[in-house]
Design a protein around this motif. Structure first.
Motif, short mmCIF file in Angstrom:
data_model
loop_
_atom_site.label_atom_id
_atom_site.label_comp_id
_atom_site.label_asym_id
_atom_site.label_seq_id
_atom_site.Cartn_x
_atom_site.Cartn_y
_atom_site.Cartn_z
N GLU A 240 -4.23 -27.00 10.29
CA GLU A 240 -4.46 -25.64 10.81
C GLU A 240 -4.00 -25.58 12.26
O GLU A 240 -4.33 -26.46 13.06
N LYS A 241 -3.24 -24.54 12.60
CA LYS A 241 -2.85 -24.35 14.00
C LYS A 241 -3.02 -22.88 14.36
O LYS A 241 -2.81 -21.98 13.55
N LEU A 242 -3.43 -22.65 15.59
CA LEU A 242 -3.68 -21.31 16.11
C LEU A 242 -2.94 -21.12 17.42
O LEU A 242 -2.81 -22.05 18.21
N VAL A 243 -2.47 -19.90 17.63
CA VAL A 243 -1.96 -19.50 18.94
C VAL A 243 -2.94 -18.49 19.52
O VAL A 243 -3.30 -17.51 18.85
N VAL A 244 -3.38 -18.73 20.74
CA VAL A 244 -4.30 -17.81 21.42
C VAL A 244 -3.54 -17.05 22.48
O VAL A 244 -2.94 -17.65 23.39
N LEU A 245 -3.55 -15.73 22.39
CA LEU A 245 -2.88 -14.85 23.34
C LEU A 245 -3.89 -13.91 23.99
O LEU A 245 -4.94 -13.62 23.40
N ALA A 246 -3.54 -13.42 25.17
CA ALA A 246 -4.36 -12.40 25.80
C ALA A 246 -4.14 -11.04 25.14
O ALA A 246 -5.07 -10.25 24.99
N GLU A 247 -2.90 -10.80 24.73
CA GLU A 247 -2.53 -9.52 24.10
C GLU A 247 -1.22 -9.72 23.35
O GLU A 247 -0.51 -10.71 23.58
N PRO A 248 -0.88 -8.81 22.43
CA PRO A 248 0.37 -8.98 21.69
C PRO A 248 1.59 -9.00 22.61
O PRO A 248 1.62 -8.33 23.65
N ILE A 249 2.59 -9.78 22.23
CA ILE A 249 3.83 -9.86 23.00
C ILE A 249 4.99 -10.07 22.04
O ILE A 249 4.87 -10.81 21.06
N GLY B 174 -9.01 -16.61 31.73
CA GLY B 174 -8.07 -17.72 31.86
C GLY B 174 -8.10 -18.69 30.70
O GLY B 174 -8.37 -18.33 29.55
N SER B 175 -7.83 -19.95 31.03
CA SER B 175 -7.77 -20.99 30.00
C SER B 175 -9.12 -21.18 29.31
O SER B 175 -9.18 -21.47 28.11
N LEU B 176 -10.20 -21.00 30.07
CA LEU B 176 -11.52 -21.15 29.47
C LEU B 176 -11.73 -20.11 28.37
O LEU B 176 -12.23 -20.42 27.28
N GLY B 177 -11.31 -18.87 28.63
CA GLY B 177 -11.41 -17.83 27.61
C GLY B 177 -10.56 -18.14 26.40
O GLY B 177 -10.95 -17.88 25.26
N GLY B 178 -9.37 -18.72 26.63
CA GLY B 178 -8.50 -19.10 25.53
C GLY B 178 -9.11 -20.21 24.69
O GLY B 178 -9.05 -20.19 23.46
N LEU B 179 -9.71 -21.19 25.36
CA LEU B 179 -10.37 -22.28 24.64
C LEU B 179 -11.54 -21.75 23.82
O LEU B 179 -11.70 -22.12 22.64
N LEU B 180 -12.35 -20.90 24.41
CA LEU B 180 -13.48 -20.30 23.69
C LEU B 180 -13.00 -19.55 22.45
O LEU B 180 -13.55 -19.70 21.36
N THR B 181 -11.94 -18.79 22.61
CA THR B 181 -11.38 -18.03 21.49
C THR B 181 -10.89 -18.95 20.38
O THR B 181 -11.15 -18.72 19.19
N GLY B 182 -10.18 -20.01 20.75
CA GLY B 182 -9.68 -20.96 19.76
C GLY B 182 -10.80 -21.65 19.00
O GLY B 182 -10.71 -21.85 17.78
N LEU B 183 -11.86 -22.01 19.72
CA LEU B 183 -13.00 -22.67 19.06
C LEU B 183 -13.68 -21.73 18.08
O LEU B 183 -14.05 -22.13 16.97
N ILE B 184 -13.85 -20.48 18.48
CA ILE B 184 -14.50 -19.52 17.59
C ILE B 184 -13.65 -19.27 16.34
O ILE B 184 -14.15 -19.18 15.22
N ALA B 185 -12.33 -19.18 16.53
CA ALA B 185 -11.43 -18.85 15.41
C ALA B 185 -11.18 -20.02 14.47
O ALA B 185 -10.85 -19.82 13.30
#
Length: 202
Positions: free
Chosen positions: A50-59, A78-89
């Protein structure tokens, strides 16, 4: 025949897009004519099911076909928010998180870090005097602690490593120097000078 994929860890590419020191979007950097983003995503696919890409918004323009894309659950963290998002997803118990500006990722180093201590909540390198939080393993037990850090406005991931509720495995140069790439896997590109240096080393 290659090594089997690591089933209990999700590969997470954190690509929020803020590139203040570089002066342009690091998600589109190329080293030796190849997109660092594309190369990193392809490498994660050879290691993790499983692999995920975490973005702030669509690009537009990022090659994320066939990959799950998720967006920051917390804005401007920042990166902390991206890490949190990846862990949740993630559907796995742990993630291996990397940034999108790392041109010399080493599959063997990533496999070693992802499997060296399955009981650890964090596996992180402390190399050349500093932690490398964007080339590290995190368990879902980190989620409530990261959420608390966001609420306090404490956005440095390194603060997580002092948390007594978590089992943190810190790797040193001695743990990694036997790899052929030595410490190159942890190298990232923050400035135009870093990009020039990466080009000359590729």
């Amino acid at each position: 025949m290659g090594s089997p994929n690591i089933e209990d860890v999700t590969g997470v590419l954190i690509a929020g897009g803020q590139s203040r020191r570089m002066g342009r979007d690091k998600r589109f950097l190329k080293v030796a004519g190849v997109s660092v983003f594309d190369r990193s995503l392809a490498l994660l696919g050879t290691i993790f099911d499983e692999k995920l890409v975490v973005l702030a918004e669509p690009i537009e323009g990022l090659g994320v076909q066939g990959c799950s894309v998720v967006y920051d659950v917390v804005r401007n963290a920042g990166s902390l928010g991206g890490l949190l998002t990846g862990l949740i997803a993630s559907t796995r118990a742990r993630v291996f998180a990397i940034a999108c500006d790392m041109p010399f990722l080493d599959q063997d180093v990533i496999r070693f870090m992802s499997s060296c201590d399955p009981t650890a909540d964090v596996v992180v390198g402390h190399l050349e005097g500093r932690f490398h939080p964007m080339h590290a393993v995190y368990s879902k037990r980190c989620v409530p602690i990261l959420q608390g850090m966001v609420e306090r406005g404490e956005l440095k991931i390194q603060s997580l490593f002092r948390c007594k509720e978590l089992k943190v495995r810190v790797l040193t140069e001695a743990d990694l120097l036997h790899f052929r790439s030595r410490l190159r896997s942890f190298r990232n590109i923050n400035t135009p000078d870093d990009l020039v240096s990466a080009e000359s080393a590729s």
